[in-house]
Write a protein that holds these residues in place. Structure first.
Motif, PDB file in Angstrom:
ATOM      1  N   GLN A 199       0.812  -1.203   0.000  1.00  0.00           N
ATOM      2  CA  GLN A 199       0.000   0.000   0.000  1.00  0.00           C
ATOM      3  C   GLN A 199       0.852   1.262   0.000  1.00  0.00           C
ATOM      4  O   GLN A 199       0.520   2.253  -0.648  1.00  0.00           O
ATOM      5  CB  GLN A 199      -0.941  -0.007   1.207  1.00  0.00           C
ATOM      6  CG  GLN A 199      -2.110   0.966   1.086  1.00  0.00           C
ATOM      7  CD  GLN A 199      -3.024   0.654  -0.087  1.00  0.00           C
ATOM      8  OE1 GLN A 199      -3.289  -0.501  -0.388  1.00  0.00           O
ATOM      9  NE2 GLN A 199      -3.480   1.680  -0.772  1.00  0.00           N
TER      10      GLN A 199
ATOM     11  N   LEU B  83       2.059   2.037  -3.424  1.00  0.00           N
ATOM     12  CA  LEU B  83       1.019   2.522  -4.337  1.00  0.00           C
ATOM     13  C   LEU B  83       0.269   3.713  -3.757  1.00  0.00           C
ATOM     14  O   LEU B  83      -0.885   3.958  -4.102  1.00  0.00           O
ATOM     15  CB  LEU B  83       0.052   1.384  -4.677  1.00  0.00           C
ATOM     16  CG  LEU B  83       0.615   0.372  -5.685  1.00  0.00           C
ATOM     17  CD1 LEU B  83      -0.159  -0.921  -5.646  1.00  0.00           C
ATOM     18  CD2 LEU B  83       0.637   0.947  -7.083  1.00  0.00           C
ATOM     19  N   SER B  84       0.937   4.458  -2.903  1.00  0.00           N
ATOM     20  CA  SER B  84       0.343   5.664  -2.341  1.00  0.00           C
ATOM     21  C   SER B  84       0.309   6.773  -3.393  1.00  0.00           C
ATOM     22  O   SER B  84       1.008   6.716  -4.414  1.00  0.00           O
ATOM     23  CB  SER B  84       1.151   6.149  -1.138  1.00  0.00           C
ATOM     24  OG  SER B  84       2.436   6.592  -1.563  1.00  0.00           O
TER      25      SER B  84
ATOM     26  N   GLU C 150       2.396   0.549 -10.391  1.00  0.00           N
ATOM     27  CA  GLU C 150       2.727   1.960 -10.193  1.00  0.00           C
ATOM     28  C   GLU C 150       2.723   2.715 -11.516  1.00  0.00           C
ATOM     29  O   GLU C 150       2.205   3.836 -11.612  1.00  0.00           O
ATOM     30  CB  GLU C 150       4.099   2.094  -9.535  1.00  0.00           C
ATOM     31  CG  GLU C 150       4.134   1.672  -8.080  1.00  0.00           C
ATOM     32  CD  GLU C 150       5.537   1.626  -7.520  1.00  0.00           C
ATOM     33  OE1 GLU C 150       5.681   1.628  -6.291  1.00  0.00           O
ATOM     34  OE2 GLU C 150       6.506   1.591  -8.308  1.00  0.00           O
TER      35      GLU C 150
ATOM     36  N   ALA D 268      -0.760   3.174 -12.809  1.00  0.00           N
ATOM     37  CA  ALA D 268      -1.485   4.153 -11.990  1.00  0.00           C
ATOM     38  C   ALA D 268      -1.303   5.570 -12.506  1.00  0.00           C
ATOM     39  O   ALA D 268      -2.164   6.430 -12.287  1.00  0.00           O
ATOM     40  CB  ALA D 268      -1.025   4.065 -10.536  1.00  0.00           C
TER      41      ALA D 268
ATOM     42  N   GLY E 194      -6.111  -2.115 -11.548  1.00  0.00           N
ATOM     43  CA  GLY E 194      -5.511  -1.994 -10.228  1.00  0.00           C
ATOM     44  C   GLY E 194      -4.792  -0.683 -10.043  1.00  0.00           C
ATOM     45  O   GLY E 194      -4.896  -0.033  -8.994  1.00  0.00           O
TER      46      GLY E 194
ATOM     47  N   CYS F 188      -7.397   2.087  -9.746  1.00  0.00           N
ATOM     48  CA  CYS F 188      -7.992   2.023  -8.402  1.00  0.00           C
ATOM     49  C   CYS F 188      -7.044   2.618  -7.368  1.00  0.00           C
ATOM     50  O   CYS F 188      -7.479   3.349  -6.462  1.00  0.00           O
ATOM     51  CB  CYS F 188      -8.301   0.574  -8.043  1.00  0.00           C
ATOM     52  SG  CYS F 188      -9.789  -0.120  -8.801  1.00  0.00           S
ATOM     53  N   ALA F 189      -5.759   2.305  -7.463  1.00  0.00           N
ATOM     54  CA  ALA F 189      -4.784   2.815  -6.496  1.00  0.00           C
ATOM     55  C   ALA F 189      -4.716   4.335  -6.539  1.00  0.00           C
ATOM     56  O   ALA F 189      -4.606   4.989  -5.492  1.00  0.00           O
ATOM     57  CB  ALA F 189      -3.409   2.214  -6.774  1.00  0.00           C
ATOM     58  N   TRP F 190      -4.771   4.917  -7.734  1.00  0.00           N
ATOM     59  CA  TRP F 190      -4.684   6.370  -7.834  1.00  0.00           C
ATOM     60  C   TRP F 190      -5.938   7.055  -7.282  1.00  0.00           C
ATOM     61  O   TRP F 190      -5.865   7.944  -6.441  1.00  0.00           O
ATOM     62  CB  TRP F 190      -4.440   6.826  -9.274  1.00  0.00           C
ATOM     63  CG  TRP F 190      -4.552   8.325  -9.367  1.00  0.00           C
ATOM     64  CD1 TRP F 190      -5.568   9.043  -9.920  1.00  0.00           C
ATOM     65  CD2 TRP F 190      -3.649   9.278  -8.795  1.00  0.00           C
ATOM     66  NE1 TRP F 190      -5.348  10.384  -9.745  1.00  0.00           N
ATOM     67  CE2 TRP F 190      -4.181  10.559  -9.052  1.00  0.00           C
ATOM     68  CE3 TRP F 190      -2.443   9.167  -8.094  1.00  0.00           C
ATOM     69  CZ2 TRP F 190      -3.536  11.726  -8.634  1.00  0.00           C
ATOM     70  CZ3 TRP F 190      -1.802  10.329  -7.671  1.00  0.00           C
ATOM     71  CH2 TRP F 190      -2.351  11.596  -7.950  1.00  0.00           C
TER      72      TRP F 190
ATOM     73  N   ALA G 259      -8.407   5.767  -5.459  1.00  0.00           N
ATOM     74  CA  ALA G 259      -8.558   5.354  -4.058  1.00  0.00           C
ATOM     75  C   ALA G 259      -9.923   5.724  -3.470  1.00  0.00           C
ATOM     76  O   ALA G 259     -10.027   6.244  -2.362  1.00  0.00           O
ATOM     77  CB  ALA G 259      -7.438   5.949  -3.212  1.00  0.00           C
TER      78      ALA G 259
ATOM     79  N   LEU H  97      -6.937  -4.316  -4.329  1.00  0.00           N
ATOM     80  CA  LEU H  97      -7.292  -2.976  -4.794  1.00  0.00           C
ATOM     81  C   LEU H  97      -8.668  -2.991  -5.449  1.00  0.00           C
ATOM     82  O   LEU H  97      -9.496  -2.102  -5.224  1.00  0.00           O
ATOM     83  CB  LEU H  97      -6.244  -2.463  -5.781  1.00  0.00           C
ATOM     84  CG  LEU H  97      -4.852  -2.188  -5.200  1.00  0.00           C
ATOM     85  CD1 LEU H  97      -3.828  -2.044  -6.316  1.00  0.00           C
ATOM     86  CD2 LEU H  97      -4.878  -0.939  -4.336  1.00  0.00           C
TER      87      LEU H  97
ATOM     88  N   TYR I 104     -11.763  -0.891  -4.039  1.00  0.00           N
ATOM     89  CA  TYR I 104     -12.091   0.351  -4.729  1.00  0.00           C
ATOM     90  C   TYR I 104     -12.950   0.201  -5.986  1.00  0.00           C
ATOM     91  O   TYR I 104     -13.520   1.192  -6.448  1.00  0.00           O
ATOM     92  CB  TYR I 104     -10.804   1.078  -5.118  1.00  0.00           C
ATOM     93  CG  TYR I 104      -9.979   1.535  -3.946  1.00  0.00           C
ATOM     94  CD1 TYR I 104     -10.510   2.361  -2.960  1.00  0.00           C
ATOM     95  CD2 TYR I 104      -8.645   1.148  -3.815  1.00  0.00           C
ATOM     96  CE1 TYR I 104      -9.744   2.792  -1.888  1.00  0.00           C
ATOM     97  CE2 TYR I 104      -7.865   1.576  -2.749  1.00  0.00           C
ATOM     98  CZ  TYR I 104      -8.420   2.390  -1.790  1.00  0.00           C
ATOM     99  OH  TYR I 104      -7.660   2.817  -0.726  1.00  0.00           O
TER     100      TYR I 104
END
Length: 313
Positions: A2, A5-6, A155, A158, A185, A188-190, A192, A242, A246
């Motif tokens: 996590q 992928l912040s 990453e 993202a 994925g 979704c990470a971006w 959030a 993810l 999300y």
């Protein structure tokens, strides 16, 4: 993972790869242009990315943030990831060996060869190419660049979400295709949870659908005209939590829906996209996803490596 992928990490990665990737455009249209009820639709034209797909973002992230051994780089791919890794390796002066299955489209195979990579074609599916690639890596010590189940790959993908939010901050919902899940994925990470994210996959390759039903990645069937980009055996272990957290579900589209979407993009916008690249748009066109009144929707057209679209006269 996590922390990796912040928001801060994705911003850092975007700055790192910015000199090497295109900021692909968006086009704002009225869905009525495609014979649908009127609503604002934003189309992210990632098919205009170097090497023809979003995969280039993840490829450069891997090669710029990890040490490349003397043995070079190895990757397995349905086609687009292989083209992206071959392109990135060519630009950075590193040797690359790419493994693809026999179902890879001629357009993708030719792209890989054009970038000077050592290409191995064998097996019927992505899983076969991956097994051959892993055996080569174990023997040679080459750097493995996984198509979707690698944190650096996520990453990089993202950064598409980051870019889309800068270009269209008003969006309520973003639809993106799902194969192994690297693109979904990453998006979704971006976002959030700040924007609704919906996955789209072929009826013949419901990898995320099956995973969400089972509560974990599981094998799914692999039959679709988009099999060279949206039909791995299962989604990645890294993207799955993810998506669970999300993503607002998955929509399934048929091969006929995909073909119709290809023709519609050509007819209305003169865009030539590959089957896997139009899955998200196909969900809109087939009304597998129907926005609420006033909802602002974005779709990612993720790849354009094809020579096999029938446009009619």
């Amino acid at each position: 993972m996590q922390d990796r992928l912040s928001r801060e990490r994705i911003l850092s990665v975007e700055k790192r790869i910015r000199p090497y990737v295109r900021r692909t455009p968006v086009v704002h249209v009225d869905a009525a242009d495609f014979g649908l009820p009127s609503f604002p639709l934003t189309i992210k034209l990632e098919l205009l990315q170097h090497a023809g797909s979003f995969k280039t973002r993840g490829a450069f992230t891997n090669l710029l943030t990890r040490a490349i051994p003397q043995a070079g780089i190895a990757a397995a791919s349905g086609g687009n990831h292989g083209a992206a890794v071959a392109y990135a390796a060519h630009k950075l002066g590193a040797p690359a060996k790419i493994f693809v299955p026999s179902i890879s489209s001629p357009a993708k195979v030719e792209r890989i060869r054009s970038y000077g990579a050592d290409l191995v074609v064998g097996g019927d599916r992505y899983a076969d190419a991956l097994a051959s690639c892993e055996a080569f890596i174990a023997k040679s010590g080459a750097l493995s660049v996984h198509a979707f189940d690698q944190v650096e790959t996520l990453e990089g993908q993202a950064t598409l979400g980051l870019e889309l939010e800068e270009q269209a901050p008003e969006l309520d919902t973003v639809l993106a295709g799902v194969g192994g899940g690297g693109l979904l994925g990453g998006i979704c990470a971006w976002y959030a949870g700040r924007t609704r994210i919906v996955g789209v996959e072929p009826e013949g390759a419901p990898t995320l659908t099956k995973a969400l039903e089972a509560g974990k990645p599981v094998d799914a069937e692999m039959g679709s005209i988009a099999a060279d980009s949206l039909a791995p055996r299962r989604v990645g272990e890294l993207m799955f939590p993810l998506a669970q957290r999300y993503a607002s579900g998955v929509r399934l589209v048929s091969d006929d829906h995909i073909r119709t979407a290809q023709r519609a993009l050509w007819s209305v916008l003169r865009i030539v996209a590959e089957p896997g690249g139009v899955a998200a748009f196909a969900a809109i066109l087939a009304q597998r996803y129907e926005p609420k009144p006033g909802e602002k929707v974005g779709v990612v057209v993720s790849g354009g490596n094809t020579t096999a679209v029938h446009f009619g006269s």
